[in-house]
Design a protein around this motif. Sequence first.
Motif, PDB file in Angstrom:
ATOM      1  N   PHE A 154      30.417  13.971  30.456  1.00  0.00           N
ATOM      2  CA  PHE A 154      31.531  14.121  31.393  1.00  0.00           C
ATOM      3  C   PHE A 154      32.353  15.359  31.057  1.00  0.00           C
ATOM      4  O   PHE A 154      32.663  16.183  31.945  1.00  0.00           O
ATOM      5  CB  PHE A 154      32.424  12.877  31.359  1.00  0.00           C
ATOM      6  CG  PHE A 154      33.674  13.019  32.177  1.00  0.00           C
ATOM      7  CD1 PHE A 154      33.613  12.999  33.569  1.00  0.00           C
ATOM      8  CD2 PHE A 154      34.911  13.202  31.573  1.00  0.00           C
ATOM      9  CE1 PHE A 154      34.774  13.145  34.344  1.00  0.00           C
ATOM     10  CE2 PHE A 154      36.064  13.351  32.324  1.00  0.00           C
ATOM     11  CZ  PHE A 154      35.998  13.319  33.715  1.00  0.00           C
ATOM     12  N   PHE A 155      32.700  15.534  29.789  1.00  0.00           N
ATOM     13  CA  PHE A 155      33.504  16.696  29.420  1.00  0.00           C
ATOM     14  C   PHE A 155      32.701  17.994  29.511  1.00  0.00           C
ATOM     15  O   PHE A 155      33.267  19.048  29.820  1.00  0.00           O
ATOM     16  CB  PHE A 155      34.101  16.505  28.022  1.00  0.00           C
ATOM     17  CG  PHE A 155      35.287  15.590  28.004  1.00  0.00           C
ATOM     18  CD1 PHE A 155      36.510  16.001  28.503  1.00  0.00           C
ATOM     19  CD2 PHE A 155      35.188  14.301  27.503  1.00  0.00           C
ATOM     20  CE1 PHE A 155      37.617  15.158  28.506  1.00  0.00           C
ATOM     21  CE2 PHE A 155      36.278  13.443  27.498  1.00  0.00           C
ATOM     22  CZ  PHE A 155      37.488  13.869  28.006  1.00  0.00           C
ATOM     23  N   LEU A 156      31.415  17.915  29.267  1.00  0.00           N
ATOM     24  CA  LEU A 156      30.580  19.103  29.420  1.00  0.00           C
ATOM     25  C   LEU A 156      30.557  19.566  30.871  1.00  0.00           C
ATOM     26  O   LEU A 156      30.516  20.771  31.151  1.00  0.00           O
ATOM     27  CB  LEU A 156      29.155  18.799  28.936  1.00  0.00           C
ATOM     28  CG  LEU A 156      28.168  19.967  28.927  1.00  0.00           C
ATOM     29  CD1 LEU A 156      28.650  21.062  27.969  1.00  0.00           C
ATOM     30  CD2 LEU A 156      26.780  19.494  28.524  1.00  0.00           C
ATOM     31  N   SER A 157      30.615  18.615  31.794  1.00  0.00           N
ATOM     32  CA  SER A 157      30.583  18.953  33.226  1.00  0.00           C
ATOM     33  C   SER A 157      31.936  19.416  33.746  1.00  0.00           C
ATOM     34  O   SER A 157      32.031  19.857  34.891  1.00  0.00           O
ATOM     35  CB  SER A 157      30.130  17.731  34.034  1.00  0.00           C
ATOM     36  OG  SER A 157      31.127  16.718  34.025  1.00  0.00           O
ATOM     37  N   ARG A 158      32.971  19.323  32.915  1.00  0.00           N
ATOM     38  CA  ARG A 158      34.327  19.673  33.341  1.00  0.00           C
ATOM     39  C   ARG A 158      34.930  20.722  32.415  1.00  0.00           C
ATOM     40  O   ARG A 158      35.733  20.408  31.530  1.00  0.00           O
ATOM     41  CB  ARG A 158      35.194  18.419  33.367  1.00  0.00           C
ATOM     42  CG  ARG A 158      34.812  17.393  34.422  1.00  0.00           C
ATOM     43  CD  ARG A 158      35.178  17.888  35.826  1.00  0.00           C
ATOM     44  NE  ARG A 158      36.592  18.203  35.915  1.00  0.00           N
ATOM     45  CZ  ARG A 158      37.529  17.288  36.210  1.00  0.00           C
ATOM     46  NH1 ARG A 158      37.176  16.036  36.463  1.00  0.00           N
ATOM     47  NH2 ARG A 158      38.809  17.645  36.287  1.00  0.00           N
ATOM     48  N   PRO A 159      34.565  21.983  32.592  1.00  0.00           N
ATOM     49  CA  PRO A 159      35.139  23.043  31.738  1.00  0.00           C
ATOM     50  C   PRO A 159      36.657  23.087  31.787  1.00  0.00           C
ATOM     51  O   PRO A 159      37.297  23.493  30.808  1.00  0.00           O
ATOM     52  CB  PRO A 159      34.520  24.327  32.317  1.00  0.00           C
ATOM     53  CG  PRO A 159      33.267  23.872  32.997  1.00  0.00           C
ATOM     54  CD  PRO A 159      33.562  22.508  33.530  1.00  0.00           C
TER      55      PRO A 159
END
Length: 699
Positions: A87-92
């Motif tokens: 999830f955090f990887l997909s949300r820079p």
Amino acid sequence: MATAASRSGRRRGGGDDEDDRTAAMRRLRVLSLHLQDPSPSSEAGLAPAACAAAGRRRATGGADAAAALAAYLRGRHRDTQARVFEFFLSRPDLQTPVEMSTAAHRELCFRQLCALVREAGVRPLSLMANDPAEYFAVMEAAGGADISLGVKLGVQYSLWGGSIINLGTKKHRDRFFDRIDNLDYPGCFAMTELHHGSNVQALQTTATFDPVTDEFIINTPNDGAIKWWIGNAALHGKFATVFARLILPLQGKGGDPADMGIHAFIVPIRDLDTNAVLPGIEINDCGHKIGLNGVDNGALRFRSVRIPRDNLLNRFGDVSRDGKYTSSLPTINKRFAATLGELVGGRVGIAYSSVGILKVSVTIAVRYALLRQQFGPPKKPEISVLDYQSHQHKLMPMLASSYAFHFATRYLVDKYSEMKKTNDEDIMADVHVLSSGLKAYITSYTAKSISVCRESCGGHGYAAVNRFGALRNDHDIFQTFEGDNTVLLQQVAGDLLKQYQEKFKGGTLSATWNYLRDSMGTYLSQPNPVTSRWEGEDHLRDPNFQLDAFRYRTSRLLHSVAARLQKHSKTLGGFGAWNRCLNHLLTLAESHIESVILAKFIEAVKRCPDEKTRELLKLVCDLYALDRIWKDIGTYRNVDYVAPNKAKAIHKLADYLSYQVRLVAQELVDAFDLPDLIIRAPIGMQSEAYAQYTQHVGF
């Protein structure tokens, strides 16, 4: 004694000159071998290590070995963590930059938490209520993205939410649970005061019952009672669980007010719609900190703030409409112990998260040590700095400790989950002391280790982008909150002494301490003069020897400190005697916790189903055990538990095992299975580390 003339004559003699040159050449050859082969001696049967010309090198098995080990370490909640990472990887936009202001970090941290709950669909409070192990896995993963986020999540759910679940009753859960879970009700945990942190029973904030209006009146009687360091208070909290002295007017002797001890109360602090601070409440910002600046710590003062009687969290004590106090527990001390006993989840989470931070630090330091090359034998390529014995001594025992702590905290989480399911009083007591000891021991070790990792990476470890500064500063407070480490270790020592007394009264020992049944008698007898001299590798790597050594030390410390306390109490009283023996007591507590850690590591090695993975874990476990024995070798020598030749053999074997672990160091850190999002440091990446590092500064 030789005269100057005779010494000069020997120097002029050809034979003597030849002997000196031979000795000098021999010393140079030994030094050269040290650079090529960091093993303790050629007698160990090791071939010289090849130079790390390509930077990193893999032992036989390589990626397969790391994958097999990762599968064993992973646990049943790794998929949940992977979803958080993805999830955090997909949300820079939610990833924490290297540099940012306190205000920006706080705003980002709250957005991160809101997104995790409202967009990724994570429900931390439900997890904590139904599957604590999965909750702690989420906390660790969130802390991997940003330690401030992990702490803010812990404040909202372990502390504020946990107080509702654990100290309240059905009416509180019905009213608050869902709104806390979905972040409609962000809250605080207002326990610590300016003058009192660890000594919770001495808190001064008061909650006085008013029978006329059926309300409690919350007051800060003096500046020392201002609630301090309260997470979520400065900006985002709408409610606070306030710990205060419950005062009943006219209920004491002679019609004086009766102090019923510390209780917890739900106090609204901000308007739900406007976020305005409510009347009678003063909130100030604790300001910029040395770390964790994504968490908005504040200070709270209460001036005759009225709350409904139902806002008393009344699981362990209640006040009726007519002002009568009732409790299933007969004394203030028992109610206080029950209240704090229900709040150990935060301590469990801190210990668990600290291991995650240690893994990140060790991974960065080991990968860089494999990459970085420096010096080497004449006219040959430079070698990896991890091929130097001194570097191995810094990092390999630390890597072994990361594994040991991993299994110990997994055991702690399992015991905590069992406690929540069964409400078994023996398990509860066990978890309380075990969480105190592991939290204190692991966070202290991690704090020191981060600095060693920074130093081992030289100048590049000083770059903020390589994370050691942030990791060190953000983690540092782990040694203080959820219980100061020195105070927590005293709780461990106190429980050991209680168990010691029970032993000689014919009582039974709780599960964590039951090894003392066998070893309590051993400390009174002299060590076996035969086994104290055994120095063979099979003996030293026997888990029975290792565990016996750890437990023998704990038993002797327990016996000796009990005798000292009895002696000093006659002249100094109980408190004075405790203070006189305090360093001895802290050493006892640490020794016991190390015994528990080693026992859980040995059990984990035995449980491992894959033979090659089990052999690898056994190597790491042996290094952990022998390194710890060697670091405290003076204790064992003083009581003749270890003879001089055996002490030398332990040192030699610990060196050899450090070298052996170095050969599989890459597999061991890769098995932590930490994605680049969590590592982030350019020098700690698995590939093209220097390229990423130089790109960071514009090349």
